[in-house]
Design a protein around this motif. Structure first.
Motif, PDB file in Angstrom:
ATOM      1  N   ASN A   1      35.707  44.275  35.233  1.00 61.54           N
ATOM      2  CA  ASN A   1      34.630  43.324  34.955  1.00 61.54           C
ATOM      3  C   ASN A   1      35.131  41.913  34.701  1.00 61.54           C
ATOM      4  O   ASN A   1      34.345  41.027  34.357  1.00 61.54           O
ATOM      5  CB  ASN A   1      33.807  43.807  33.765  1.00 61.54           C
ATOM      6  N   ALA A   2      36.442  41.701  34.843  1.00 63.39           N
ATOM      7  CA  ALA A   2      37.043  40.364  34.719  1.00 63.39           C
ATOM      8  C   ALA A   2      38.038  40.219  35.861  1.00 63.39           C
ATOM      9  O   ALA A   2      38.455  41.208  36.473  1.00 63.39           O
ATOM     10  CB  ALA A   2      37.741  40.207  33.373  1.00 63.39           C
ATOM     11  N   ALA A   3      38.421  38.996  36.128  1.00 61.04           N
ATOM     12  CA  ALA A   3      39.373  38.736  37.205  1.00 61.04           C
ATOM     13  C   ALA A   3      40.665  39.512  36.977  1.00 61.04           C
ATOM     14  O   ALA A   3      41.177  39.570  35.852  1.00 61.04           O
ATOM     15  CB  ALA A   3      39.672  37.243  37.288  1.00 61.04           C
ATOM     16  N   ALA A   4      41.181  40.106  38.031  1.00 62.03           N
ATOM     17  CA  ALA A   4      42.445  40.836  37.953  1.00 62.03           C
ATOM     18  C   ALA A   4      43.586  39.843  37.724  1.00 62.03           C
ATOM     19  O   ALA A   4      43.512  38.698  38.174  1.00 62.03           O
ATOM     20  CB  ALA A   4      42.677  41.604  39.252  1.00 62.03           C
ATOM     21  N   PRO A   5      44.628  40.273  37.026  1.00 63.38           N
ATOM     22  CA  PRO A   5      45.780  39.393  36.833  1.00 63.38           C
ATOM     23  C   PRO A   5      46.344  38.937  38.177  1.00 63.38           C
ATOM     24  O   PRO A   5      46.433  39.723  39.120  1.00 63.38           O
ATOM     25  CB  PRO A   5      46.785  40.271  36.081  1.00 63.38           C
ATOM     26  N   GLY A   6      46.732  37.676  38.237  1.00 61.44           N
ATOM     27  CA  GLY A   6      47.287  37.114  39.465  1.00 61.44           C
ATOM     28  C   GLY A   6      48.800  37.108  39.462  1.00 61.44           C
ATOM     29  O   GLY A   6      49.417  36.506  40.327  1.00 61.44           O
ATOM     30  N   GLY A   7      49.400  37.763  38.500  1.00 62.56           N
ATOM     31  CA  GLY A   7      50.855  37.799  38.393  1.00 62.56           C
ATOM     32  C   GLY A   7      51.279  38.973  37.532  1.00 62.56           C
ATOM     33  O   GLY A   7      50.517  39.909  37.320  1.00 62.56           O
ATOM     34  N   HIS A   8      52.478  38.879  37.009  1.00 64.17           N
ATOM     35  CA  HIS A   8      53.070  39.971  36.228  1.00 64.17           C
ATOM     36  C   HIS A   8      52.663  39.843  34.761  1.00 64.17           C
ATOM     37  O   HIS A   8      53.445  39.397  33.921  1.00 64.17           O
ATOM     38  CB  HIS A   8      54.596  39.941  36.385  1.00 64.17           C
ATOM     39  N   TYR A   9      51.417  40.193  34.459  1.00 65.32           N
ATOM     40  CA  TYR A   9      50.893  40.166  33.098  1.00 65.32           C
ATOM     41  C   TYR A   9      49.648  41.046  33.030  1.00 65.32           C
ATOM     42  O   TYR A   9      49.082  41.412  34.055  1.00 65.32           O
ATOM     43  CB  TYR A   9      50.564  38.734  32.639  1.00 65.32           C
TER      44      TYR A   9
END
Length: 133
Positions: free
Chosen positions: A16-24
């Motif tokens: 329901n929120a933007a997926a992480p765009g990196g290693h976090y």
């Protein structure tokens, strides 16, 4: 609580929120404290909104924050500290108005940090710390 368990750290993840765009992780819980990673105004379905007006971007970033809080079994009333990065301090009054609409009477500690630019040309990024159950 949603997420995977790694030692004493729980990872929070929600569609329901933007997926992480990196290693976090979207957020982690450790010793009763929820740490929410910086949320850009990327919609939960991955659609970018950098071309949208500031008010739209602020609402999307706050929607992501609320969705992550919810995935952790928390709400905006559990927020302890919010840090907001804004590309252009002229957006501060609009942000303050929108933020107050999301938080109502709850007033966590907060910093609004003017920055020259944000990733992908966004105008706002929000990170937060909240109590966790």
């Amino acid at each position: 609580m949603a997420g995977n368990q790694t030692g004493s750290i729980s990872l929070i993840c929600t569609a329901n929120a933007a997926a992480p765009g990196g290693h976090y992780a979207q957020a982690v819980v450790h010793q009763g404290v929820l740490y929410v990673s910086g949320q850009l105004p990327i919609r939960a379905d991955g659609v970018h909104s950098a071309d949208q007006p500031f008010e739209v971007q602020a609402s999307i970033a706050l929607d992501n924050l609320v969705a992550i809080l919810s995935a952790a079994g928390r709400s905006t009333s559990d927020l302890l500290k919010v840090t907001v990065y804004v590309a252009g301090i002229e957006h501060w009054p609009a942000f303050d108005r929108i933020y107050a609409g999301y938080l109502g009477e709850h007033r966590p500690a907060r910093a609004v940090v003017p920055v020259p630019a944000l990733h992908h040309g966004y105008l706002i990024e929000i990170e937060a710390v909240a109590r966790s159950g």
